[in-house]
Scaffold this active site. Structure first.
Site: not given
Lengths: 277, 277
Positions: A148, A223, A256
């Site tokens: 990320s 995600d 995620h």
């Protein structure tokens, strides 16, 4: 070097260590984790960097990914920095995506952030010197991966130092921060309103400017931040135009979380190790 | 069955789910996690129970052990209960080793604990009915493992139900709670001062009273709670005297943490799967 070891845990035969030190680059006390595999004292050990995402510390990857199994198997050391400067005297923001826990791996130029938020210099210079000194029988080879915001960090640091890092990989990375909400908010805060200056911290721009190391990216289709924050089209278009080696893989149903990371970490380690030999 | 699914995460191809429900046995709302492996719809799936230690919830094993890799590989489902009843109306204690997060897997007889602290009945009856109903193509076979207080729980539940559980294993278990500090404190609180009643919740006593399933135990030599809380001599002496199948393994340098658990979980899963076939 003002370095204190605060924890040593045996994991998969190697040592998961935690250190604290005063950072000159960040002007505050910092904590990092490093994993040193069990070693036969003959094999040279490369160093893999892991950069974490928003709100994380050095603990998240260490405790939730299970990476130690792979690091010991492949005989690589892994360094896990914190995600920002820390402390009562360090500028902060109530939002989760700004301030402590959200350094975005840049060197800030705007006050008050510029006083402490120099994560790029911290990682590429100060912590690099410390980390490489801790690896027994260091091979001299490094690669970098992240998740990320840390995927953005891995790509930016890897592309800005393309000869140094032998491979780059990322889970769910922020690929085009100058065009997406988290990135715009962070860059306008840390770097100011001159958007031209933002480009030197954007993977989709940097991919045009160097002979990049091999890159692998994993993205889950479920995600919650995709595609809004993690849009890939500009990055992939530019990578193709500049003939870079990029493998971008979508994984059906994954989100995620660290469940996603731990599932595909085998593939990422294999990719890095291939290029670290 | 009053069951609400609150989370589904894909991990290693299978599903890591979290459920909430009102427990009749515990008289409060409870949360549990269950992992269901990817399935080819032909293979029968056994159910492995994981019981956690003091202060844990259903999240610790789910997020820190990396077990999903093994559960999907071996095609077993894994159920992870919470460690005690929960909620504002549930009796609690400021200490970490008593009250919420520290149910010790017994059915309490002393007030106020007896109102909610019926973890043995909850697990062996109420949650068992729910969990087995969630496993697709359930093979009917179960085994049980756990850590520390949960290692005690796995041994006690497994030994009290020796025909039902095909294997028992434990990391750093409390093997003789009627003789060690955590156990004495909990048992005197939950079960009262009649120490004779404690024996039916002590693995070192129960091992004398049944034809036990195969047992495997892993203990780290650098565990800060060993040997004070986790003393093994009485258990091993009684197991030998009663000719039980017990493998007790010491691991040099490992402590009480999930780094220890994750390192040797491969061996524990292989042991369970061998007996679940």
């Amino acid at each position: 070097m003002n370095l204190n070891i605060s924890e040593t845990k045996i994991a998969f035969g190697g040592e998961q260590r935690k250190y604290t030190h005063y950072s000159e680059a960040l002007q505050c006390d910092m904590t990092f984790s490093i994993y040193l595999p069990s070693t036969n004292e003959q094999q040279k050990i490369p160093l893999v960097w892991w950069l974490s995402g928003l709100t994380c510390t050095d603990d998240n990857f260490s405790q939730k990914s299970g990476f130690q199994r792979l690091a010991d198997h492949h005989q690589v050391a892994v360094i896990i920095p914190d995600t920002s400067p820390r402390g009562e005297n360090v500028a902060d923001d109530a939002a989760y995506d700004l301030g402590q826990g959200a350094g975005f791996y840049v060197d800030a130029t705007e006050k008050p952030w510029s006083e402490h938020y120099k994560m790029y210099t911290y990682i590429t210079e100060e912590l690099a010197e410390i980390a490489t000194s801790l690896v027994p029988n260091f091979s001299g080879k490094e690669s970098i991966m992240g998740h990320s915001m840390g995927g953005h960090g891995a790509l930016v640091i890897g592309l800005k130092n393309a000869k140094r890092f032998k491979a780059i990989s990322a889970f769910s990375p922020i690929l085009n921060p100058i065009q997406t909400p988290w990135g715009k908010k962070a860059f306008s805060t840390y770097l100011g309103e001159d958007q031209e200056s933002w480009k030197s911290w954007d993977a989709s721009e940097l991919i045009k400017k160097t002979n990049a190391p091999p890159i692998m990216i994993s993205q889950g289709t479920k995600d919650g931040f995709y595609p809004e924050q993690l849009e890939e089209s500009t990055f992939l278009k530019n990578a193709k135009e500049y003939n870079q080696s990029v493998e971008y893989i979508k994984h059906d149903g994954y989100d995620h979380s660290y469940f996603f990371i731990s599932t595909f970490l085998d593939d990422h380690f294999a990719f890095h190790v291939k290029h670290l030999k």
